[in-house]
Scaffold this active site. Structure first.
Site, mmCIF file in Angstrom:
data_model
loop_
_atom_site.group_PDB
_atom_site.id
_atom_site.type_symbol
_atom_site.label_atom_id
_atom_site.label_comp_id
_atom_site.label_asym_id
_atom_site.label_seq_id
_atom_site.Cartn_x
_atom_site.Cartn_y
_atom_site.Cartn_z
ATOM 1 N N LYS A 1 -1.217 3.259 -3.357
ATOM 2 C CA LYS A 1 -0.181 3.556 -2.369
ATOM 3 C C LYS A 1 0.028 2.366 -1.433
ATOM 4 O O LYS A 1 -0.916 1.859 -0.827
ATOM 5 C CB LYS A 1 -0.563 4.790 -1.555
ATOM 6 C CG LYS A 1 -0.546 6.075 -2.366
ATOM 7 C CD LYS A 1 -0.999 7.277 -1.553
ATOM 8 C CE LYS A 1 0.093 7.784 -0.655
ATOM 9 N NZ LYS A 1 -0.291 9.080 -0.008
ATOM 10 N N VAL A 2 1.288 1.942 -1.324
ATOM 11 C CA VAL A 2 1.667 0.810 -0.469
ATOM 12 C C VAL A 2 2.846 1.245 0.393
ATOM 13 O O VAL A 2 3.823 1.778 -0.121
ATOM 14 C CB VAL A 2 2.067 -0.422 -1.322
ATOM 15 C CG1 VAL A 2 2.541 -1.553 -0.435
ATOM 16 C CG2 VAL A 2 0.904 -0.862 -2.199
#
Length: 963
Positions: free
Chosen positions: A153-154
């Site tokens: 997750k970014v």
């Protein structure tokens, strides 16, 4: 029979969650915890509810770790293997869960041909504005998890978007999070496509790359509804009020529907079709934050209204259960599109900026994730500390309400602005943005020392096997104070040489130390960071000459080792004289922060301290003070915040109370605090070894710190500190179980001092006024070398073998204050200059021994009780490398009485015209000169050669003055 029919009916009922697949939507679960996996519940959700993926975030892990016993056994096992900081422990726990979840979802991943079956793991939200940091972290997590069906997750921040493109170009699956606006979504989609094109150009198989764009829903309505509701109350017309009411509860879904339209357009383009021909799959929109926050809204609203092909809805458990129970699936994403356009136009018409709202939501979203991550790490740290038990020093504090509020506000500032992380990142802007980043090598020194511990063990074995009876350390300040603490704490260790420390140019003291050692059976440790410090160099000259006289030049060389920084003058001397060994320090560690480097540990190893054990204990405190431990749970940061905040509010006299078994720790702390913070007219004034008194003798300028050794407490200290707390004085208590935990205090206080320096607003790593004294001393010794004498000086009084000296400005002030030109009169005038919140310092250039210490302690106690001010006692010249900085550069609240004498013996410095007595005299005069230049209130008392009698006379006179 009836129950059986009901169950049969339920089993025959269509599960709304499974029905979502008929509309092309995958349902993922926004939740994770270990028992979900181990109990088989996750597998049941896959089998019975059609679950197709799992997402996690810091808040979810925090509740799982803090709110359950699921992780206790694993955490205990990890800590027993090796102590880790909170971040490392969290990752071990989280990655294990992620891997196990990925394994449960692997069949889904294969059945859907890599479309579903993913579990997401977050890059640290601390990196949300750091592109390269995000890329590096994502790569590391991808490798560590080692599962094809994981997504990293970014966040879709300006720094995150180029990171997303780079990661996709490397074939790493990405869950893009914190999307709120259509404009940002397009940037993310373009980054995904560009990343895939780069991956394909490198020969990568694009069919193996997956990504989702997590579009947040409920937070948009929460923000817009609040603005619109407030505006309704101030609307100036019925039409404005109606328009505002139209957008309430509608914007999030409208925004999502229009974004979905754009998704379909993007993935019908010719550019995309070229990638699709190579097997690429679209980056699906994932609806996140789909639980309703407004109780007036249907609890499954953000599931029912966002159903469409090629989408994902990640649903929290309560909403998941609610939709299973009463969800009504339909292809809702393509419904009422004109109405969605109208909603967004109305929003613009009533002057609510969607751009401003979504920008603010992104900022808040990052901050919320940071706060959740801090809370998560705090939960892990608390459990870690519980596991460590007595292996970790304990810290508590009492502060009056006003001070407590200020400290909490400062801790919140350190949390919100990520200052703990900035400290560990060596960000000079935390202080004065000069060269502070060059002096933070001590942050990683324990890990480095443990990684290279063998040479210290070998040294200890060699010294033990060779049977040295004594070891004599020759140093000053940061090179001598830690070894002195170790010597006085651990004493003589069986089988190892007894350590002695010389840090005075007083000829009587040098001779006294020489008489304690057997020159033929002593290992000499010459310790100087710069290698150019006057005192260690002349100590070396003297003792090298003495050993040569006894054993000859060749044998003398075998008895000397050096500790210095690479390339120093001392290194050159040691190599030229054939020293048996040279141990190097790190140039990025200043002297007073060097306790855990070779400057502290080489002497400790020689005297037989188990340095590996010492460092192991220390590392536990390092982990407790790590960048990932939130400010309010970080013992070093909490202590430093108390020191800094109270100093800024006038409580700058840090009164140190230490148990008898660790009493010398205060001398080390004196240097660290005074030399680091006492400058630019600001700073902390450490008060060490001041006799304890009743609460009424203390003013409102104090902070008391009680470092208590559990194995050797002093009941009188306990009672005195309790009385001070009951009287409302601020108290910090630190409990040490074992002397081997002293290293924890070294590190805690180094962090604390750096933090306090930041809060006070100074450079915590330079010492400009120490250099001023050195320059003045050098000028005087140079003049003596040339002329054989010092400049003449005239006393303002000579009486009963005692002389008084001062500069013109101080002399004028004293003359004006008294008409009594006697010792009594001048002393009374000088002591009358002490005001509320001042401190009084005795600067004694006499031999440091028990009789002198007792007399000087009696003098300081008498002044403390009569004037109710903090008092200091320093023996010269050693205090010049310690509290001398604060006396000259700190707040101008000190009243100084310097005491000098004529030495009963003098000792030559080989190769120089001047003697040790001359050096000591030059240091005293240079010290006084700089005090005068800084407009300090100072008077010098010269006792002659009979120090004992002179001190008695002085003590009697001061007692009379105070009557």
């Amino acid at each position: 029979m009836q129950i059986t029919l009901i169950n049969a009916f339920k089993n025959a009922t269509v599960n709304p969650l499974q029905t979502l697949q008929n509309y092309g939507q995958s349902v993922w679960l926004d939740y994770i915890r270990r028992s979900l996996i181990t109990s088989g519940e996750l597998q049941r959700l896959v089998d019975e509810d059609g679950l197709r993926g799992v997402t996690s975030n810091p808040a979810i892990f925090e509740k799982a770790i803090a709110g359950s016993t699921d992780y206790n056994d694993a955490l205990i096992a990890l800590e027993q293997q090796q102590d880790m900081d909170a971040m490392s422990l969290y990752e071990q726990l989280a990655i294990s869960d992620i891997q196990d979840t990925a394994d449960v979802l692997r069949p889904v991943y294969e059945q859907t041909k890599k479309r579903d079956g993913y579990v997401s793991l977050e890059v640290s939200p601390y990196l949300a504005h750091d592109t390269q940091g995000t890329i590096a972290e994502a790569r590391r997590l991808w490798q560590v998890v080692g599962r094809e069906n994981v997504m990293i997750k970014v966040p879709a921040t300006p720094a995150g978007i180029p990171a997303i493109e780079q990661l996709i170009s490397e074939g790493i699956n990405v869950n893009v999070t914190l999307l709120f606006s259509q404009e940002t979504y397009e940037l993310v989609a373009n980054a995904y496509i560009s990343g895939l094109e780069a991956f394909a150009a490198q020969g990568g198989d694009v069919s193996k790359v997956a990504s989702v764009a997590s579009f947040f829903i409920s937070r948009i309505d929460t923000a817009i509804d609040a603005i619109a509701t407030a505006r309704v109350k101030t609307a100036t017309s019925a039409s404005e009020e109606a328009s505002l009411r139209t957008v309430i509860g509608k914007v999030a879904i409208a925004n999502a529907k229009l974004t979905y339209q754009r998704y379909q357009e993007i993935y019908q383009s010719a550019q995309w079709q070229a990638l699709a021909g190579k097997g690429a799959q679209t980056q699906r929109l994932l609806w996140a934050s789909t639980s309703t926050k407004n109780p007036l809204y249907r609890d499954v609203l953000y599931v029912e209204e966002l159903i469409g092909a090629d989408t994902v809805n990640t649903i929290p458990p309560a909403t998941f259960e609610a939709f299973r129970d009463r969800g009504q699936p339909r292809a809702s994403l393509k419904e009422h599109l004109e109405e969605a356009h109208d909603i967004m136009e109305t929003l613009s018409r009533v002057n609510i900026s969607m751009q401003d709202v979504t920008k603010q939501l992104l900022t808040e979203g990052v901050q919320l994730f940071i706060e959740a991550f801090d809370k998560l790490l705090s939960a892990v740290e608390k459990k870690r500390e519980a596991v460590l038990g007595t292996d970790l020093d304990r810290q508590s504090y009492y502060l009056p309400d006003d001070l407590a509020k200020s400290v909490q506000a400062s801790l919140k500032d350190w949390l919100v602005n990520g200052k703990v992380r900035r400290l560990w990142a060596q960000d000079a802007s935390l202080w004065t943005s000069t060269d502070e980043n060059r002096w933070l090598g001590w942050l990683g020194i324990t890990e480095d020392q443990l990684a290279h511990i063998d040479h210290l063990k070998k040294l200890a074995e060699e010294v033990k096997s060779e049977g040295f009876k004594h070891a004599l350390l020759l140093g000053m300040g940061g090179s001598s104070l830690c070894p002195e603490v170790m010597k006085l704490t651990f004493g003589k260790i069986l089988g190892y040489p007894e350590l002695q420390v010389l840090d005075s140019t007083d000829p009587d003291q040098i001779k006294a130390v020489e008489n304690k050692v057997d020159l033929t059976n002593t290992l000499f440790i010459v310790s100087s960071k710069s290698g150019g410090t006057l005192e260690p160099n002349i100590f070396k000259q003297y003792f090298f000459d003495r050993v040569q006289q006894v054993l000859g030049a060749e044998e003398a060389s075998k008895r000397f080792i050096a500790i210095t920084d690479p390339g120093s003058k001392l290194q050159q001397v040691a190599e030229s004289d054939g020293f048996r060994d040279i141990f190097f320090g790190l140039p990025s560690i200043g002297g007073r922060y060097s306790a855990l480097s070779h400057f502290g540990l080489v002497p400790a190893a020689i005297m037989g301290v188990d340095v590996a054990k010492f460092l192991d204990y220390t590392e536990e405190m390092v982990h407790s003070c790590a960048a990932t431990v939130p400010a309010s749970d970080n013992p070093g940061v909490v202590l430093g915040t108390i020191l800094g905040v109270l100093a800024n509010q006038g409580r700058d006299k840090v009164t140190l109370i230490t148990s008898p078994g660790i009493s010398d720790l205060g001398a080390w702390l004196e240097q660290l605090l005074a030399e680091s913070t006492g400058k630019d007219g600001k700073g902390l004034i450490p008060i060490d070894q001041e006799p304890l008194g009743k609460p009424l003798v203390y003013g409102s300028d104090r902070l008391f710190v009680y470092v208590r050794l559990e194995s050797d407490p002093d009941p009188n200290q306990d009672a005195a500190v309790d009385a001070l707390e009951q009287a409302g004085q601020p108290i910090v208590r630190i409990l040490i179980r074992d002397p081997y935990q002293l290293g924890q205090e070294f590190f805690r206080w180094e962090i604390a001092t750096a933090v306090a320096g930041s809060i006070i607003g100074i450079n915590a790593f330079n010492q400009p006024d120490v250099e001023a004294s050195k320059i003045a001393t050098r000028q005087l010794t140079s003049e003596y070398e040339q002329t054989g004498a010092f400049p003449a000086e005239t006393p303002i009084l000579a009486e009963n073998g005692i002389q008084l000296f001062t500069d013109q400005k101080n002399a004028a002030a004293l003359f004006e204050a008294t008409g009594d030109r006697s010792l009594f009169g001048y002393l009374r005038a000088h002591l009358d200059r002490i005001q509320v919140s001042d401190y009084f310092a005795l600067l004694a250039y006499v031999e440091m021994n028990d009789p002198h210490q007792a007399q000087l302690q009696a003098i300081r106690q008498a002044i403390r009780d009569a004037k109710q001010v903090a008092t200091c006692l320093g023996f010269g010249p050693r205090f010049l490398h310690s509290t001398g900085q604060a006396y000259k550069g700190g707040p101008n609240t000190g009243v100084f009485l310097q005491i000098t004498c004529d030495s009963t013996v003098d000792l030559p410095v080989p190769g120089q015209k001047y003697s040790f007595g001359v050096v000591k005299a030059a240091q005293a005069r240079g010290d006084f000169q700089v005090l005068a230049e800084r407009s300090r209130r100072a008077l010098r008392v010269h006792l002659g050669s009979d120090v004992q009698t002179g001190l008695t006379t002085l003590q009697t006179a001061i007692k009379q003055v105070l009557l």
